[in-house]
Design a protein around this motif. Structure first.
Motif, PDB file in Angstrom:
ATOM      1  N   MET A 107       6.198   0.500  -6.128  1.00 13.39           N
ATOM      2  CA  MET A 107       4.977  -0.308  -6.129  1.00 13.39           C
ATOM      3  C   MET A 107       4.641  -0.782  -4.729  1.00 13.39           C
ATOM      4  SD  MET A 107       2.991  -0.958  -8.477  1.00 13.39           S
ATOM      5  CE  MET A 107       1.777  -2.026  -9.210  1.00 13.39           C
ATOM      6  N   VAL A 108       5.667  -0.860  -3.898  1.00 12.38           N
ATOM      7  CA  VAL A 108       5.509  -1.353  -2.526  1.00 12.38           C
ATOM      8  C   VAL A 108       6.074  -0.302  -1.578  1.00 12.38           C
ATOM      9  CG1 VAL A 108       6.521  -3.036  -0.926  1.00 12.38           C
ATOM     10  CG2 VAL A 108       5.456  -3.816  -3.046  1.00 12.38           C
ATOM     11  N   GLY A 109       5.341   0.001  -0.524  1.00 12.65           N
ATOM     12  CA  GLY A 109       5.814   0.988   0.440  1.00 12.65           C
ATOM     13  C   GLY A 109       4.679   1.388   1.359  1.00 12.65           C
ATOM     14  N   VAL A 110       4.948   2.339   2.241  1.00 13.43           N
ATOM     15  CA  VAL A 110       3.881   2.873   3.081  1.00 13.43           C
ATOM     16  C   VAL A 110       4.055   4.386   3.151  1.00 13.43           C
ATOM     17  CG1 VAL A 110       3.745   0.768   4.472  1.00 13.43           C
ATOM     18  CG2 VAL A 110       5.127   2.662   5.265  1.00 13.43           C
ATOM     19  N   MET A 159      -0.731   0.793 -14.909  1.00 12.28           N
ATOM     20  CA  MET A 159      -0.570   0.182 -13.584  1.00 12.28           C
ATOM     21  C   MET A 159      -0.185   1.207 -12.526  1.00 12.28           C
ATOM     22  SD  MET A 159      -1.574  -2.727 -13.228  1.00 12.28           S
ATOM     23  CE  MET A 159      -0.880  -3.012 -11.580  1.00 12.28           C
ATOM     24  N   LYS A 207      -0.183   3.853  -9.600  1.00 12.71           N
ATOM     25  CA  LYS A 207      -1.011   3.874  -8.389  1.00 12.71           C
ATOM     26  C   LYS A 207      -2.117   4.915  -8.478  1.00 12.71           C
ATOM     27  CE  LYS A 207       2.567   4.513  -5.659  1.00 12.71           C
ATOM     28  NZ  LYS A 207       3.642   4.429  -6.637  1.00 12.71           N
ATOM     29  N   ARG A 226      -4.142   5.305 -10.897  1.00  9.74           N
ATOM     30  CA  ARG A 226      -5.296   4.809 -11.633  1.00  9.74           C
ATOM     31  C   ARG A 226      -6.408   4.431 -10.658  1.00  9.74           C
ATOM     32  NH1 ARG A 226      -6.924  -0.399 -13.118  1.00  9.74           N
ATOM     33  NH2 ARG A 226      -4.909  -1.298 -12.572  1.00  9.74           N
ATOM     34  N   ASP A 258     -17.665  -4.819  -2.882  1.00 10.23           N
ATOM     35  CA  ASP A 258     -17.880  -4.930  -4.316  1.00 10.23           C
ATOM     36  C   ASP A 258     -17.008  -6.075  -4.871  1.00 10.23           C
ATOM     37  OD1 ASP A 258     -18.034  -4.644  -7.046  1.00 10.23           O
ATOM     38  OD2 ASP A 258     -17.079  -2.666  -7.108  1.00 10.23           O
ATOM     39  N   ALA A 289     -14.144  -5.364  -7.265  1.00  7.26           N
ATOM     40  CA  ALA A 289     -12.978  -4.620  -6.772  1.00  7.26           C
ATOM     41  C   ALA A 289     -12.342  -5.339  -5.582  1.00  7.26           C
ATOM     42  CB  ALA A 289     -13.399  -3.203  -6.381  1.00  7.26           C
ATOM     43  N   LEU A 295      -0.767  -9.773  -7.734  1.00 11.06           N
ATOM     44  CA  LEU A 295      -1.624  -8.576  -7.687  1.00 11.06           C
ATOM     45  C   LEU A 295      -1.337  -7.672  -8.895  1.00 11.06           C
ATOM     46  CD1 LEU A 295      -1.529  -7.672  -3.875  1.00 11.06           C
ATOM     47  CD2 LEU A 295      -3.510  -8.492  -5.178  1.00 11.06           C
ATOM     48  N   ILE A 296      -0.071  -7.573  -9.283  1.00  9.98           N
ATOM     49  CA  ILE A 296       0.280  -6.776 -10.473  1.00  9.98           C
ATOM     50  C   ILE A 296      -0.324  -7.429 -11.713  1.00  9.98           C
ATOM     51  CG2 ILE A 296       2.185  -6.009 -11.952  1.00  9.98           C
ATOM     52  CD1 ILE A 296       3.877  -5.683  -9.382  1.00  9.98           C
ATOM     53  N   GLU A 326      -3.767  -6.653 -12.378  1.00  8.77           N
ATOM     54  CA  GLU A 326      -3.992  -5.212 -12.596  1.00  8.77           C
ATOM     55  C   GLU A 326      -4.794  -4.582 -11.458  1.00  8.77           C
ATOM     56  OE1 GLU A 326      -5.186  -4.039 -16.507  1.00  8.77           O
ATOM     57  OE2 GLU A 326      -3.539  -5.110 -17.464  1.00  8.77           O
ATOM     58  N   THR A 327      -4.467  -5.040 -10.248  1.00 15.82           N
ATOM     59  CA  THR A 327      -5.089  -4.519  -9.039  1.00 15.82           C
ATOM     60  C   THR A 327      -4.738  -3.043  -8.851  1.00 15.82           C
ATOM     61  OG1 THR A 327      -4.430  -6.651  -8.179  1.00 15.82           O
ATOM     62  CG2 THR A 327      -5.403  -5.122  -6.632  1.00 15.82           C
ATOM     63  N   ASP A 328      -5.726  -2.216  -8.544  1.00 12.30           N
ATOM     64  CA  ASP A 328      -5.421  -0.811  -8.269  1.00 12.30           C
ATOM     65  C   ASP A 328      -5.656  -0.496  -6.795  1.00 12.30           C
ATOM     66  OD1 ASP A 328      -8.121  -0.369  -7.827  1.00 12.30           O
ATOM     67  OD2 ASP A 328      -8.475   0.426  -9.825  1.00 12.30           O
ATOM     68  N   ARG A 329      -5.450   0.783  -6.439  1.00 17.56           N
ATOM     69  CA  ARG A 329      -5.553   1.209  -5.041  1.00 17.56           C
ATOM     70  C   ARG A 329      -6.927   1.071  -4.438  1.00 17.56           C
ATOM     71  NH1 ARG A 329      -2.357   6.887  -4.642  1.00 17.56           N
ATOM     72  NH2 ARG A 329      -0.339   6.027  -4.089  1.00 17.56           N
ATOM     73  N   LYS A 330      -7.943   0.932  -5.286  1.00 12.62           N
ATOM     74  CA  LYS A 330      -9.316   0.840  -4.781  1.00 12.62           C
ATOM     75  C   LYS A 330      -9.712  -0.605  -4.506  1.00 12.62           C
ATOM     76  CE  LYS A 330     -10.134   5.190  -4.927  1.00 12.62           C
ATOM     77  NZ  LYS A 330     -10.570   5.997  -3.806  1.00 12.62           N
ATOM     78  N   ALA A 383      -1.006  -3.677   3.479  1.00 15.98           N
ATOM     79  CA  ALA A 383      -0.402  -2.460   4.053  1.00 15.98           C
ATOM     80  C   ALA A 383       0.664  -1.876   3.136  1.00 15.98           C
ATOM     81  CB  ALA A 383       0.197  -2.774   5.421  1.00 15.98           C
ATOM     82  N   TYR A 398       1.314  -2.876  -0.391  1.00 15.71           N
ATOM     83  CA  TYR A 398       1.098  -2.843  -1.835  1.00 15.71           C
ATOM     84  C   TYR A 398       0.514  -1.487  -2.226  1.00 15.71           C
ATOM     85  CZ  TYR A 398      -0.505  -4.114  -6.505  1.00 15.71           C
ATOM     86  OH  TYR A 398      -0.707  -4.144  -7.869  1.00 15.71           O
ATOM     87  N   MET A 399       1.182  -0.803  -3.116  1.00 11.53           N
ATOM     88  CA  MET A 399       0.755   0.544  -3.548  1.00 11.53           C
ATOM     89  C   MET A 399       0.560   1.483  -2.362  1.00 11.53           C
ATOM     90  SD  MET A 399      -1.805   0.074  -6.765  1.00 11.53           S
ATOM     91  CE  MET A 399      -1.130  -0.234  -8.413  1.00 11.53           C
ATOM     92  N   ARG A 400       1.356   1.292  -1.345  1.00  9.11           N
ATOM     93  CA  ARG A 400       1.291   2.083  -0.099  1.00  9.11           C
ATOM     94  C   ARG A 400      -0.059   1.948   0.602  1.00  9.11           C
ATOM     95  NH1 ARG A 400       3.985   6.415  -3.014  1.00  9.11           N
ATOM     96  NH2 ARG A 400       6.223   6.113  -2.868  1.00  9.11           N
ATOM     97  N   GLY A 401      -0.745   0.820   0.356  1.00  9.26           N
ATOM     98  CA  GLY A 401      -1.891   0.544   1.202  1.00  9.26           C
ATOM     99  C   GLY A 401      -3.217   0.329   0.503  1.00  9.26           C
TER     100      GLY A 401
END
Lengths: 341, 341
Positions: free
Chosen positions: A141-144, A302, A304, A306, B29, B32, B76-77, B80-84, B104, B106-109
């Protein structure tokens, strides 16, 4: 030792195939290096670590968490590590994921490299620069995304690898074959685990083929906006059940691939589910499983991959040809509820 | 609202000068987006946050640590925050540092932007993509470099800013003048704090000039291998005493600049220490301090700007012209021991 360089959009990775641990000091300056490994690898190969500053952590996915990262950072500070230090992860996928992540954030970024010791890390985890840790039930869930400076293959380290870890690694090899390489799929059909375990040259070639297949996909799409998504085949549902049932990653992915074949049959006209299931079984991997459909969907939501109300799901058109389909969550929930057991 | 775009090697930042918080929804937005702020900013401007999903953390440098990051990720989880999703940090330097870091990793960015609410964040912390957290006594030991998508200046938020925060921010403004902009130094000499506090156009212009000065330096050298190092003027010794004596960042940097002037007199022929000291005092900043020389040196040794046995130290040749000198640690230790009190 064979040297190949892959340039990515942000960095380059030097691959050393057919190398050995002892050649590490010809690649980097020993004095400006810290090794990171786990207790299992350290105990199995303790002599090789002599003369290297080494941080040893507990083994297993359960330790791929923030508190382990915190501990490693404290040790790096104690070692008076500076920005010119290279961190080298020596271990399986958990070690490469943590080492890459720590190197990305410590002092805003150290160089790092890997000597992968498991099949899975050799063909998958070490390549492509994704790193990270789990948060509760949520995988990675966390990384780069940040590329390693080098990856050194030492096949001799596989001697101490237990059978279940061989099986674990073959899940990703079968995945690569399914999405991108029908010829490799046929090679896998023609052999089995014991053949590869007995023939060092055959397994070395297979590992190099897989590492290069993945490196090329990542080169094309480092930040996963197109073709790299294919590498998630079997991983969306796989991740949702992996931590929930404490499955090995390869087992979870194999089950995920089996069900992705069924979803492919419904949505992309795929007709070779039986062939995929047969190869998975041939390499000792599980296929069908009676899991909690609702909980799996709730975790999967949940993922990534999505995007708002849709999930990018990797399906197959045929063996060797993966495709990404965006499936509305409402539809996906119904499909998952109706999967065979 | 004036719009300027700065392209960096890895990304672009849109600057909106002379804007207002209420224009945020024209930039991104709302559905989002998640805002991150601290209790002080939230309580002072609670109406502005209506309709926005907002994570509120405790205020202060003491909370710029990993456990705060862990809490934000859990929230953030839960959202239900997503990559967008875009994460927008609204606050001072602590908030911009944490927001950038969480975004940076969370969800690799995730994408992220800022509305800086303090002078220091407006001219410095929000610009250039450095983010991170402290580890024990060590400032910014963990973090990455990643550029924000946008920065929105809303000068009206400064109305609630206490005087000490104005003073804090002027330390970085004086720093910019010292290393790069002799004309701005003369402007600062000709005015004082109360002049800028009374004239919104004058302060808005000064803030824009500083943000642009920094953005240009970062454009030239995003990953700090050359000219960007100049921005560390006053920060090497500054960071070493900041957490140790719980100083405000601007106070620590002002003291660091004062002593850097003395070191410059010894090593780079600088002759204008008195002018720098006078301007610092004019803006309410401290200059000389009786601190524990040995402890400061021991902390300073671990600074990210160290390379093995040498420290890259920023000195002045004259007002408006900074230079980086590599000083051997043994020599630096003696110099620091002998600094005036």
């Amino acid at each position: 030792m064979q040297h190949k360089k892959y340039k990515f959009s942000t960095a380059a990775t030097d691959f050393y195939f057919g190398g050995s641990f002892s050649q590490l000091k010809t690649i980097i300056d020993q004095k400006a290096t810290v090794l990171l490994t786990d207790e299992n690898v350290f105990n199995a190969h303790s002599k090789k670590f002599k003369g290297w500053r080494t941080i040893v952590i507990k083994a297993g996915e359960a330790y791929k968490i923030q508190s382990t990262v915190d501990d490693i950072i404290d040790q790096l500070i104690d070692l008076e590590t500076d920005r010119k230090t290279t961190l080298v992860g020596i271990g399986g996928g958990v070690i490469t994921d943590i080492a890459g992540y720590v190197a990305a954030v410590y002092m805003r970024g150290l160089k790092f490299g890997f000597i992968p010791t498991s099949l899975l890390a050799l063909v998958d985890a070490s390549v492509g620069g994704k790193n990270g840790i789990d948060v509760g039930m949520y995988k990675n869930m966390v990384g780069v995304i940040r590329q390693p400076s080098f990856i050194l293959h030492d096949i001799s380290l596989l001697k101490s690898l237990p059978d279940k870890e061989w099986i674990n690694g073959f899940a990703e090899i079968i995945k690569h074959a399914c999405i991108k390489d029908a010829a490799m799929f046929r090679e896998l059909e023609a052999n089995d685990l014991s053949v590869y375990q007995k023939k060092p040259k055959l397994i070395a070639a297979l590992l190099q083929r897989n590492a290069q297949l993945k490196a090329k996909v990542v080169q094309e799409d480092e930040f996963e906006t197109s073709v790299r998504r294919l590498l998630n085949f079997g991983h969306t549902l796989g991740h949702a059940i992996e931590n929930q049932y404490a499955l090995m990653h390869g087992h979870a992915v194999a089950i995920g691939m089996t069900y992705a074949c069924h979803i492919s049959a419904q949505l992309s006209g795929f007709k070779q589910t039986d062939r995929v299931v047969k190869v998975l079984e041939q390499y000792g991997l599980p296929t069908y499983m009676s899991f909690d459909r609702q909980l799996a969907f709730d975790l999967l939501k949940m993922d990534k991959k999505r995007e708002k109300k849709e999930m990018n799901y990797v399906l197959l058109e045929k063996v060797g040809k993966g495709v990404v389909k965006s499936i509305p969550l409402v539809q996906l929930e119904k499909i998952i509820q109706a999967l065979p057991k």
